[in-house]
Design a protein around this motif. Structure first.
Motif, mmCIF file in Angstrom:
data_model
loop_
_atom_site.group_PDB
_atom_site.id
_atom_site.type_symbol
_atom_site.label_atom_id
_atom_site.label_comp_id
_atom_site.label_asym_id
_atom_site.label_seq_id
_atom_site.Cartn_x
_atom_site.Cartn_y
_atom_site.Cartn_z
ATOM 1 N N ALA A 60 0.606 -1.019 0.189
ATOM 2 C CA ALA A 60 0.392 0.055 -0.240
ATOM 3 C C ALA A 60 0.821 1.126 -0.240
ATOM 4 C CB ALA A 60 -0.809 0.114 1.067
ATOM 5 N N ALA A 61 0.717 2.042 -1.118
ATOM 6 C CA ALA A 61 1.580 3.687 -0.705
ATOM 7 C C ALA A 61 0.408 4.671 -1.105
ATOM 8 C CB ALA A 61 2.769 3.446 -2.040
ATOM 9 N N LEU A 62 0.298 4.744 -0.353
ATOM 10 C CA LEU A 62 -1.083 6.258 -0.139
ATOM 11 C C LEU A 62 -0.157 7.008 0.186
ATOM 12 C CD1 LEU A 62 -2.911 3.163 0.090
ATOM 13 C CD2 LEU A 62 -4.267 5.081 1.320
ATOM 14 N N TYR A 63 -1.000 8.476 -1.177
ATOM 15 C CA TYR A 63 -0.026 9.385 -1.487
ATOM 16 C C TYR A 63 1.762 9.341 -1.179
ATOM 17 C CZ TYR A 63 -4.718 10.018 -0.666
ATOM 18 O OH TYR A 63 -6.036 10.165 -1.109
ATOM 19 N N SER A 64 2.264 8.908 -1.455
ATOM 20 C CA SER A 64 3.773 8.517 -1.236
ATOM 21 C C SER A 64 4.652 7.917 -2.142
ATOM 22 C CB SER A 64 4.349 7.598 -0.273
ATOM 23 O OG SER A 64 3.728 5.766 -1.002
ATOM 24 N N LEU A 91 -1.560 -1.218 -3.784
ATOM 25 C CA LEU A 91 -2.367 -0.146 -3.728
ATOM 26 C C LEU A 91 -2.095 1.149 -3.662
ATOM 27 C CD1 LEU A 91 -6.022 0.623 -3.597
ATOM 28 C CD2 LEU A 91 -5.449 0.428 -1.043
ATOM 29 N N LEU A 92 -2.679 2.224 -5.265
ATOM 30 C CA LEU A 92 -1.161 3.837 -5.151
ATOM 31 C C LEU A 92 -2.772 4.905 -4.608
ATOM 32 C CD1 LEU A 92 0.717 3.369 -7.964
ATOM 33 C CD2 LEU A 92 1.303 3.351 -5.429
ATOM 34 N N ALA A 93 -2.294 5.730 -4.009
ATOM 35 C CA ALA A 93 -3.031 6.839 -3.982
ATOM 36 C C ALA A 93 -2.138 7.987 -3.787
ATOM 37 C CB ALA A 93 -3.754 6.860 -2.733
ATOM 38 N N LEU A 104 -10.842 7.778 -9.696
ATOM 39 C CA LEU A 104 -10.914 8.852 -9.801
ATOM 40 C C LEU A 104 -11.686 9.782 -8.917
ATOM 41 C CD1 LEU A 104 -8.409 11.538 -10.565
ATOM 42 C CD2 LEU A 104 -9.748 12.032 -12.636
ATOM 43 N N ARG A 105 -11.716 10.174 -7.870
ATOM 44 C CA ARG A 105 -12.394 11.132 -6.917
ATOM 45 C C ARG A 105 -12.178 12.613 -7.613
ATOM 46 N NH1 ARG A 105 -11.534 13.698 -2.586
ATOM 47 N NH2 ARG A 105 -10.464 12.476 -1.376
ATOM 48 N N ALA A 135 -6.249 9.936 -6.854
ATOM 49 C CA ALA A 135 -6.561 9.206 -8.123
ATOM 50 C C ALA A 135 -6.093 7.931 -7.624
ATOM 51 C CB ALA A 135 -5.691 9.235 -9.889
ATOM 52 N N PHE A 136 -6.941 6.144 -7.529
ATOM 53 C CA PHE A 136 -6.354 5.390 -6.794
ATOM 54 C C PHE A 136 -6.146 4.540 -7.810
ATOM 55 C CE2 PHE A 136 -9.283 7.706 -4.626
ATOM 56 C CZ PHE A 136 -8.667 8.013 -3.458
#
Length: 219
Positions: A118-122, A149-151, A199-200, A211-212
Motif C-alpha cells: 500500500a502506498a497512499l500519497y507517497s 494499492l496506490l493513491a 478518480l475522485r 487517483a487510486f
C-alpha cells in the motif's frame, strides 16, 4: 539509506522530519471521514488475505493510520517511512505495530516476500525518471499474485510544483502531479497488471482530484 541516496530522498527525509509533529496532529487518521478510501483499502485487504499470509508493506506510512487500519482488517502489516522522526511518532501512536525507516525507491526486502504493498500519497515526491524503477522494486518484493494499492493527487495534465513551507517550517519538496494514465503506464512497464482505476473529485479544501490504482503481480 545512505549517503548515496538520491537528492530527493534526502530532501524528503529532512523535510518530513521537520514537520512530523504538526503533520501527525493535522492527519491523525486521514481515512476517518473518507468512505471511498476506506472501502478501497478494505477491498485491498480482502484481496491480500485471499492470497495467503505474506505481510503487507505500507510504504510512506507517515503517522501510521493506514498501517493500523490494515492491521484491524486482519492483514499482517508493517510501515516504512523515509523520515526517522515520523517513524518514531508512529511507533508511539501504535506501539503494537512495526515501523521501519526506509525508502520506497530502494526496498531492503527479500524477493517475493510481500503479499501486498500500500502506498497512499507517497509516490508524489518520486521524480519521473525513478518511477518505473521504483515499481520494478515493488514487483521484485511481491510474491506472485501480490497486489499494489496506490493513491496520489492527480490533475488534468502531468505537472510539478515546489513546496518550500509547511506548518510554518521550511521544507524542500518537489511534488509531481500525474494523471492515472501516466502512473498506470509506469506500473505496466514494471511488469504489474492494472486491475482497477478510480478518480475522485476534490473535496472541501482539496485542490486536486485523488487517483487510486489497484495493480497485481502476475501469478
Amino acid at each position: 539509506m545512505s549517503a548515496q541516496d538520491p537528492e530527493f530522498i534526502a530532501a524528503a527525509r529532512s523535510s518530513y522530519d521537520a514537520i512530523a509533529g504538526p503533520y501527525r496532529e493535522r492527519h491523525p487518521d486521514g481515512l476517518g471521514d473518507r468512505p471511498l478510501e476506506r472501502g478501497l483499502l478494505t477491498a485491498f485487504a480482502e484481496l491480500v488475505r485471499a492470497g495467503g499470509t505474506a505481510p503487507v508493506a505500507d510504504l510512506g506510512s507517515g503517522p501510521g493510520y493506514v498501517t493500523a487500519r490494515l492491521h484491524a482488517l486482519g492483514v499482517p502489516v508493517f510501515g516504512v517511512d523515509v523520515s526517522p522522526r515520523t517513524v518514531e511518532l508512529a511507533r508511539r501512536s501504535h506501539p503494537g505495530l512495526r515501523f521501519h525507516v526506509g525508502s520506497l525507491t530502494s526496498l531492503d526486502l527479500p524477493d517475493g516476500s510481500l503479499g501486498g504493498i500500500a502506498a497512499l500519497y507517497s509516490i508524489i515526491h518520486v521524480p519521473d525518471e525513478y518511477l518505473t524503477e521504483t515499481f520494478a522494486g515493488f514487483h521484485r518484493v511481491l510474491e506472485p499474485g501480490g497486489h499494489v494499492l496506490l493513491a496520489f493527487q492527480s490533475g488534468d495534465e502531468d505537472d510539478r510544483s515546489r513546496l518550500s513551507e509547511r506548518f510554518g517550517q521550511a521544507v524542500s519538496l518537489d511534488c509531481y502531479w500525474r494523471t492515472p494514465e501516466t502512473v498506470a503506464g509506469h506500473l505496466t512497464r514494471a511488469g504489474l497488471r492494472i486491475q482497477a482505476r478510480v478518480l475522485r473529485e476534490p473535496e472541501e479544501d482539496e485542490t486536486r482530484p485523488r487517483a487510486f490504482l489497484l495493480a497485481r503481480k502476475p501469478a
